[in-house]
Design an enzyme around this catalytic site. Sequence first.
Site, PDB file in Angstrom:
ATOM      1  N   ARG A   1       0.791  -1.233   0.000  1.00 62.48           N
ATOM      2  CA  ARG A   1       0.000   0.000   0.000  1.00 62.48           C
ATOM      3  C   ARG A   1       0.819   1.276   0.000  1.00 62.48           C
ATOM      4  NH1 ARG A   1      -2.839  -3.712   3.373  1.00 62.48           N
ATOM      5  NH2 ARG A   1      -4.586  -4.512   2.146  1.00 62.48           N
TER       6      ARG A   1
ATOM      7  N   SER B   1       0.888  -8.106   9.115  1.00 61.99           N
ATOM      8  CA  SER B   1      -0.300  -8.789   8.614  1.00 61.99           C
ATOM      9  C   SER B   1      -0.194 -10.274   8.949  1.00 61.99           C
ATOM     10  CB  SER B   1      -0.414  -8.616   7.097  1.00 61.99           C
ATOM     11  OG  SER B   1      -0.521  -7.260   6.731  1.00 61.99           O
TER      12      SER B   1
ATOM     13  N   ASP C   1     -14.925 -11.542  12.148  1.00 60.14           N
ATOM     14  CA  ASP C   1     -13.820 -10.981  11.369  1.00 60.14           C
ATOM     15  C   ASP C   1     -13.938  -9.470  11.218  1.00 60.14           C
ATOM     16  OD1 ASP C   1     -11.456 -10.981   9.981  1.00 60.14           O
ATOM     17  OD2 ASP C   1     -12.297 -11.727   8.099  1.00 60.14           O
TER      18      ASP C   1
ATOM     19  N   ASN D   1      -8.550  -8.854  13.574  1.00 61.71           N
ATOM     20  CA  ASN D   1      -9.339  -9.889  14.228  1.00 61.71           C
ATOM     21  C   ASN D   1      -8.499 -10.852  15.062  1.00 61.71           C
ATOM     22  OD1 ASN D   1      -8.729 -10.748  11.210  1.00 61.71           O
ATOM     23  ND2 ASN D   1      -8.761 -12.615  12.415  1.00 61.71           N
TER      24      ASN D   1
ATOM     25  N   GLY E   1      -3.278 -12.214  10.268  1.00 61.20           N
ATOM     26  CA  GLY E   1      -4.253 -12.659  11.247  1.00 61.20           C
ATOM     27  C   GLY E   1      -5.026 -13.891  10.829  1.00 61.20           C
ATOM     28  N   GLU E   2      -4.935 -14.277   9.572  1.00 58.26           N
ATOM     29  CA  GLU E   2      -5.624 -15.472   9.083  1.00 58.26           C
ATOM     30  C   GLU E   2      -4.788 -16.734   9.281  1.00 58.26           C
ATOM     31  OE1 GLU E   2      -6.980 -11.833   7.716  1.00 58.26           O
ATOM     32  OE2 GLU E   2      -5.005 -12.697   7.287  1.00 58.26           O
TER      33      GLU E   2
END
Length: 573
Positions: free
Chosen positions: A174, A233, A345, A302, A235-236
């Site tokens: 980003r 990043s 989520d 999440n 979180g999954e």
Amino acid sequence: MKIESMGRNSKSRFLAPLGMTVLRFAARVMARGLAMARGLAVVVGPVVAVGLAVAVLSFLVPQASAQVTSERLLNSSKEPQNWLMYSGNYAGHRFSALDQINTSNAASLVPKWAYQTMAGGKFETTPLVVDGVLYGTGQEDRVFALDARSGRPIWQYQRALPVDIKPCCGRVNRGMAILGDKVFVATLDAHVLALDAKTGAVVWDVESANHAKGYSFTLAPLVIKNLVLVGVSGGEYGIRGFIDAYDAATGARKWRFYTIPGPGEPGHETWEGDSWKIGGSPAWITGTYDPATNTTFWTTGNPSPSNRGEGRAGDNLYADSLVALDADTGKLKWHFQFTQHDEHDYDATQVPVMIDDGDRKLIAQANRNGFFYVLDRTNGKLISATSYAKVTWSTTKDATGRPVPDKNAVPTPEGNRVCPGAAGSTNWMSPTYDPQTKLFYVTAREQCDIFATAPQPYEAGHAYYGSAYFPNDEAQPFWGALRALDPATGKVKWEWKHPSPTWAGVLSTAGGLVFTGDAEGNVIALDATTGKALWHFQCGSSVYSSPMSFAVDGKQYVAVAAGSALFTFGLPR
């Protein structure tokens, strides 16, 4: 002719299809003069940044007139011609004080130039502009510097990514940060890099975490003083989230704040058993900073697994929260949790926006869970929480006014319809705050989903959802809107409806305009006061980015990424 500087994760790769030897080209440039050289730049492509080519070609493109000091960053609003950080300023306003493009002439906007990244996937960058040089990032961790006047490439860096990276939601990046003579980028393989702003050469490269376990970076770093801040990043994948700060000169890590408290730390009791070790809570959107109190504000995502609360009983701090940290040490000052024990989520990873209202020091966020929050940023106390989209996951509030999860809305093995859906009432796309209208503008989504849940064992490096969510067959077609919210009341002042939900962010300007995009490929300019559409341009592909604005040689431009191209728009000559 193809010249490359190669190296696994340690050197830039520069591609220069010159079609002739560097020496022959240099001879022609010297013979024909600077004007012809600038004309050939379109044919030349990315400028070679090794050896002799630097000396021969460096005068073809603009160079930053002065280093970007921490003082310049603090006073970024005094340089509206530049865009010095991800959200435009430390307050997160994404507001441009430029007004050459305004409500009276926006209808005449035309495309000025477009830069093709030649990469597939979602293009989510917000570029920086510093003294006529534009710095951007593309898919697959591609980094580039362009002449902001014309889009002609200056240099390009391509990250050599390992095959086993595990980005959740696209191989995206980003944006960057800048300080001194370096730009900073965080990568999909969980590294933080400093690149030479003039050449793209790697100055330092630091591994932050093991990408094989699901850690990655997709955000634009935030520079505060001499520190480069990043949030992780993943979180999954059952990671343990963190926010890091690195020395801008050397890459040495100065502090780490874990977004899940460990044993003996306040908040650890909000996690059942050892669930904290794999509890997620990433921080994958760029924070903001209040220099008056030396506080940096970051939002978190999440808990893991994202849609199954069994096995992680408790509020699960600091997931789905706003954390206020001392910028020098990373020490927690206060926190506010938007969604307790999240089972839908509902990442809170939306930019927290600082607003000064007289003597009141506020911070506002339109949350993915459907509520628009206004807090006292000196202590984290809730002032208001007002729904700005359809909400069914919460029907009551506690004594402080904070929405409380409804037990009837939890995911079930059979599936339960809940609003908003898994993508949220908004998502990561940037909002904007206009100090002239005193309105907060946000991309909103109207969608409800069926949330189902099932047991899932944790396995390092593998997706860890414990759930499934899918559209409700009986639901009306999903749609989206740009909504103007009044922070004083939380009420929607106006909205512009999109035919379908969009992933575009928002920019406001002193010209009385709000810019956004849609999933159908349009970039749109609206009247900031009324929401009336004044102009649009069809880019040919969905907009997955947030617009920004800059000026060069006294001319204002608006830039936005769509498809694989970075488009710039301005007034006709």
